[in-house]
Design a protein around this motif. Structure first.
Motif, PDB file in Angstrom:
ATOM      1  N   PHE A 201       0.830  -1.193   0.000  1.00  0.00           N
ATOM      2  CA  PHE A 201       0.000   0.000   0.000  1.00  0.00           C
ATOM      3  C   PHE A 201       0.873   1.255   0.000  1.00  0.00           C
ATOM      4  CE2 PHE A 201      -2.478  -3.261   2.235  1.00  0.00           C
ATOM      5  CZ  PHE A 201      -3.606  -3.291   1.428  1.00  0.00           C
ATOM      6  N   LYS A 202       0.431   2.261  -0.732  1.00  0.00           N
ATOM      7  CA  LYS A 202       1.185   3.505  -0.819  1.00  0.00           C
ATOM      8  C   LYS A 202       0.686   4.552   0.173  1.00  0.00           C
ATOM      9  CE  LYS A 202       2.062   2.850  -5.770  1.00  0.00           C
ATOM     10  NZ  LYS A 202       1.873   3.413  -7.129  1.00  0.00           N
ATOM     11  N   HIS A 203      -0.544   4.420   0.625  1.00  0.00           N
ATOM     12  CA  HIS A 203      -1.153   5.487   1.424  1.00  0.00           C
ATOM     13  C   HIS A 203      -1.673   4.992   2.767  1.00  0.00           C
ATOM     14  CE1 HIS A 203      -0.940   7.720  -2.348  1.00  0.00           C
ATOM     15  NE2 HIS A 203      -1.545   6.711  -2.931  1.00  0.00           N
ATOM     16  N   ILE A 204      -1.330   3.773   3.149  1.00  0.00           N
ATOM     17  CA  ILE A 204      -1.708   3.248   4.454  1.00  0.00           C
ATOM     18  C   ILE A 204      -0.460   3.148   5.331  1.00  0.00           C
ATOM     19  CG2 ILE A 204      -2.604   1.258   5.717  1.00  0.00           C
ATOM     20  CD1 ILE A 204      -4.437   0.662   3.442  1.00  0.00           C
ATOM     21  N   HIS A 205      -0.505   3.790   6.481  1.00  0.00           N
ATOM     22  CA  HIS A 205       0.614   3.743   7.425  1.00  0.00           C
ATOM     23  C   HIS A 205       0.247   2.782   8.550  1.00  0.00           C
ATOM     24  CE1 HIS A 205       2.313   7.144   5.306  1.00  0.00           C
ATOM     25  NE2 HIS A 205       1.157   7.776   5.429  1.00  0.00           N
ATOM     26  N   PRO A 206       0.930   1.643   8.665  1.00  0.00           N
ATOM     27  CA  PRO A 206       0.561   0.612   9.655  1.00  0.00           C
ATOM     28  C   PRO A 206       0.480   1.134  11.080  1.00  0.00           C
ATOM     29  CG  PRO A 206       2.180  -0.249   8.104  1.00  0.00           C
ATOM     30  CD  PRO A 206       2.067   1.214   7.833  1.00  0.00           C
ATOM     31  N   GLU A 207       1.420   2.020  11.482  1.00  0.00           N
ATOM     32  CA  GLU A 207       1.424   2.503  12.863  1.00  0.00           C
ATOM     33  C   GLU A 207       0.135   3.250  13.191  1.00  0.00           C
ATOM     34  OE1 GLU A 207       3.781   3.082  10.658  1.00  0.00           O
ATOM     35  OE2 GLU A 207       5.394   1.749  11.343  1.00  0.00           O
TER      36      GLU A 207
ATOM     37  N   LEU B 275     -11.036  -2.183   6.289  1.00  0.00           N
ATOM     38  CA  LEU B 275     -11.698  -2.081   4.982  1.00  0.00           C
ATOM     39  C   LEU B 275     -11.818  -0.622   4.542  1.00  0.00           C
ATOM     40  CD1 LEU B 275     -14.585  -4.710   5.286  1.00  0.00           C
ATOM     41  CD2 LEU B 275     -12.433  -4.930   4.046  1.00  0.00           C
ATOM     42  N   GLY B 276     -12.066   0.269   5.515  1.00  0.00           N
ATOM     43  CA  GLY B 276     -12.151   1.691   5.184  1.00  0.00           C
ATOM     44  C   GLY B 276     -10.836   2.223   4.641  1.00  0.00           C
ATOM     45  N   GLU B 277      -9.725   1.757   5.206  1.00  0.00           N
ATOM     46  CA  GLU B 277      -8.415   2.180   4.708  1.00  0.00           C
ATOM     47  C   GLU B 277      -8.140   1.597   3.318  1.00  0.00           C
ATOM     48  OE1 GLU B 277      -6.267   4.428   5.966  1.00  0.00           O
ATOM     49  OE2 GLU B 277      -7.932   4.811   7.335  1.00  0.00           O
ATOM     50  N   LEU B 278      -8.609   0.375   3.079  1.00  0.00           N
ATOM     51  CA  LEU B 278      -8.481  -0.201   1.734  1.00  0.00           C
ATOM     52  C   LEU B 278      -9.254   0.632   0.713  1.00  0.00           C
ATOM     53  CD1 LEU B 278      -8.845  -4.053   2.367  1.00  0.00           C
ATOM     54  CD2 LEU B 278      -6.772  -2.798   1.799  1.00  0.00           C
ATOM     55  N   MET B 279     -10.462   1.054   1.096  1.00  0.00           N
ATOM     56  CA  MET B 279     -11.258   1.888   0.202  1.00  0.00           C
ATOM     57  C   MET B 279     -10.601   3.248  -0.020  1.00  0.00           C
ATOM     58  SD  MET B 279     -13.743   0.323  -1.068  1.00  0.00           S
ATOM     59  CE  MET B 279     -14.206   1.834  -1.887  1.00  0.00           C
ATOM     60  N   ASN B 280     -10.010   3.805   1.045  1.00  0.00           N
ATOM     61  CA  ASN B 280      -9.328   5.089   0.902  1.00  0.00           C
ATOM     62  C   ASN B 280      -8.135   4.973  -0.046  1.00  0.00           C
ATOM     63  OD1 ASN B 280      -9.030   7.920   1.855  1.00  0.00           O
ATOM     64  ND2 ASN B 280      -7.074   7.168   2.637  1.00  0.00           N
ATOM     65  N   GLU B 281      -7.431   3.844   0.034  1.00  0.00           N
ATOM     66  CA  GLU B 281      -6.321   3.590  -0.895  1.00  0.00           C
ATOM     67  C   GLU B 281      -6.820   3.577  -2.336  1.00  0.00           C
ATOM     68  OE1 GLU B 281      -2.257   2.099  -1.881  1.00  0.00           O
ATOM     69  OE2 GLU B 281      -3.093   2.999  -0.062  1.00  0.00           O
ATOM     70  N   MET B 282      -7.951   2.926  -2.560  1.00  0.00           N
ATOM     71  CA  MET B 282      -8.521   2.866  -3.909  1.00  0.00           C
ATOM     72  C   MET B 282      -8.962   4.243  -4.384  1.00  0.00           C
ATOM     73  SD  MET B 282     -10.744  -0.681  -3.666  1.00  0.00           S
ATOM     74  CE  MET B 282     -11.339  -0.524  -5.354  1.00  0.00           C
ATOM     75  N   LEU B 283      -9.541   5.035  -3.479  1.00  0.00           N
ATOM     76  CA  LEU B 283     -10.014   6.368  -3.856  1.00  0.00           C
ATOM     77  C   LEU B 283      -8.852   7.280  -4.236  1.00  0.00           C
ATOM     78  CD1 LEU B 283     -12.762   6.828  -1.128  1.00  0.00           C
ATOM     79  CD2 LEU B 283     -13.146   6.844  -3.603  1.00  0.00           C
ATOM     80  N   VAL B 284      -7.735   7.133  -3.539  1.00  0.00           N
ATOM     81  CA  VAL B 284      -6.554   7.931  -3.893  1.00  0.00           C
ATOM     82  C   VAL B 284      -6.000   7.488  -5.241  1.00  0.00           C
ATOM     83  CG1 VAL B 284      -4.194   8.521  -3.240  1.00  0.00           C
ATOM     84  CG2 VAL B 284      -5.973   8.407  -1.488  1.00  0.00           C
ATOM     85  N   GLU B 285      -5.930   6.183  -5.460  1.00  0.00           N
ATOM     86  CA  GLU B 285      -5.382   5.668  -6.705  1.00  0.00           C
ATOM     87  C   GLU B 285      -6.275   5.993  -7.899  1.00  0.00           C
ATOM     88  OE1 GLU B 285      -2.441   4.115  -7.351  1.00  0.00           O
ATOM     89  OE2 GLU B 285      -1.913   4.649  -5.298  1.00  0.00           O
ATOM     90  N   ILE B 286      -7.596   6.074  -7.683  1.00  0.00           N
ATOM     91  CA  ILE B 286      -8.512   6.343  -8.789  1.00  0.00           C
ATOM     92  C   ILE B 286      -8.329   7.763  -9.322  1.00  0.00           C
ATOM     93  CG2 ILE B 286     -10.480   7.285  -7.532  1.00  0.00           C
ATOM     94  CD1 ILE B 286     -10.665   4.648 -10.322  1.00  0.00           C
ATOM     95  N   ASP B 287      -7.722   8.642  -8.507  1.00  0.00           N
ATOM     96  CA  ASP B 287      -7.443  10.004  -8.980  1.00  0.00           C
ATOM     97  C   ASP B 287      -6.498   9.976 -10.185  1.00  0.00           C
ATOM     98  OD1 ASP B 287      -9.056  11.106  -7.089  1.00  0.00           O
ATOM     99  OD2 ASP B 287      -7.451  11.549  -5.669  1.00  0.00           O
ATOM    100  N   ARG B 288      -5.574   9.029 -10.206  1.00  0.00           N
ATOM    101  CA  ARG B 288      -4.664   8.907 -11.352  1.00  0.00           C
ATOM    102  C   ARG B 288      -5.432   8.498 -12.606  1.00  0.00           C
ATOM    103  NH1 ARG B 288       0.738   5.883  -8.872  1.00  0.00           N
ATOM    104  NH2 ARG B 288       1.110   7.384  -7.179  1.00  0.00           N
ATOM    105  N   PHE B 289      -6.403   7.630 -12.415  1.00  0.00           N
ATOM    106  CA  PHE B 289      -7.250   7.242 -13.550  1.00  0.00           C
ATOM    107  C   PHE B 289      -8.013   8.453 -14.083  1.00  0.00           C
ATOM    108  CE2 PHE B 289     -11.375   5.914 -15.205  1.00  0.00           C
ATOM    109  CZ  PHE B 289     -11.004   4.973 -16.151  1.00  0.00           C
ATOM    110  N   GLU B 290      -8.498   9.293 -13.163  1.00  0.00           N
ATOM    111  CA  GLU B 290      -9.227  10.491 -13.584  1.00  0.00           C
ATOM    112  C   GLU B 290      -8.323  11.424 -14.387  1.00  0.00           C
ATOM    113  OE1 GLU B 290     -11.851  14.155 -11.652  1.00  0.00           O
ATOM    114  OE2 GLU B 290     -10.785  12.747 -10.362  1.00  0.00           O
TER     115      GLU B 290
END
Length: 314
Positions: free
Chosen positions: A99-105, A125-140
């Motif tokens: 993951f690029k945008h999830i910080h384990p700590e 799961l919310g953090e997984l969705m947030n990761e997808m939402l950030v990555e989808i910006d590149r698609f946009e």
């Protein structure tokens, strides 16, 4: 194996399984049939979801979730497995470095404050969705670039890029569908009265936001594809019209050329002193008359009219 304890209220077991350990029991003492679940689930290579209520009344949600997918290679993906009850969460092969945008700590701190494993799973799961939402910006961004590429230089390679983006959109949807199914499964079994849980509400909002974005992007791509189909159809018609008009205009030249190219013995035109000049004049007049007739009828359209520099139909 790593063990995370949410302030002694519930436990999170994380496993990173090597190939040689896949047939070994994870727990010395089986926890609600977890070893049996682990033996079966580690063979899973696709999304899955199972919901059951044990004889003891414990509600269990288990399954596998593909959370990352390479857009170029079907077999290049990341999958993790989960086992959720009220007092324990088990995850297998969930690698945070992916993951690029999830910080384990920070994630551990958030999950440590929760009352039970279900809430902790919602945060994950919310953090997984947030990761997808950030990555989808590149698609946009890529989609916006594509939209303006059609305006500036609409070549054949644009159509290839359009369908590449359409394929990426399908992959994004394939990643979202099992998460949405998991959300509905949790609602179905009603773990910890999820409908009133703040973490679950946040997860639902992110799923809805992702769904709305993907639907809008799909509409944009459909509009681009329709536009390209209209442009391609128009170009094809213009090419056929151009070829037809050129063929008709050059018909007098071909007709007279064929006539005077014959090798009959008695051809009076061969004896005319000014026959060559007369034939040229006759061909020019016949061609101009035919061209004037086509223009008068409006059959040449805008073939001979210059198009604008940034026209879609150049």
């Amino acid at each position: 194996m790593e063990k995370c304890i949410g302030e002694n209220r519930w436990k999170w077991y994380q496993f990173k399984v090597n190939e040689g350990d896949r047939n070994k029991p994870m727990f010395e003492q089986d926890h609600s049939g977890c070893n049996h679940w682990l033996e079966r689930v580690l063979q899973k290579k696709t999304n899955s979801l199972r919901i059951k209520i044990l004889d003891s009344g414990v509600k269990v949600v288990t399954g596998s979730l593909i959370y990352k997918q390479n857009f170029e290679e079907a077999k290049d993906y990341q999958i993790f497995h989960f086992y959720v009850t009220e007092d324990q969460l088990i995850t297998v092969d969930l690698h945070f470095p992916n993951f690029k945008h999830i910080h384990p700590e920070q994630l551990y701190k958030q999950m440590n404050k929760t009352e039970n494993a279900v809430e902790g799973f919602f945060i994950l799961l919310g953090e997984l969705m947030n990761e997808m939402l950030v990555e989808i910006d590149r698609f946009e961004e890529a989609l916006k670039t594509l939209i303006w590429s059609i305006r500036r230089k609409n070549g054949t390679n644009i159509l290839e890029k359009i369908y590449m983006r359409r394929h990426e959109l399908l992959i994004w949807k394939s990643l979202l569908i099992p998460i949405n199914e998991l959300k509905m499964g949790i609602e179905e079994v009603d773990l910890q009265e999820v409908s009133r849980d703040e973490m679950f509400t946040l997860l639902v909002k992110r799923i809805e936001r992702m769904t709305a974005l993907l639907n809008e992007y799909e509409h944009e791509l459909d509009s681009i594809i329709n536009l390209e189909e209209v442009i391609s159809s128009h170009r094809g018609n213009e090419i056929m019209k151009t070829l037809t008009v050129i063929t008709i205009i050059f018909t007098p030249i071909m007709a007279f050329g064929a006539l005077w190219g014959m090798n009959f013995k008695h051809m009076p035109e061969l004896e005319w002193r000014y026959g060559y000049f007369l034939s040229i004049i006759l061909i020019i007049i016949a061609t101009l008359l035919l061209y004037g007739f086509l223009r008068f009828k409006g059959w040449t359209g805008d073939l001979l009219t210059g198009k604008q520099k940034d026209s879609y139909f150049n």
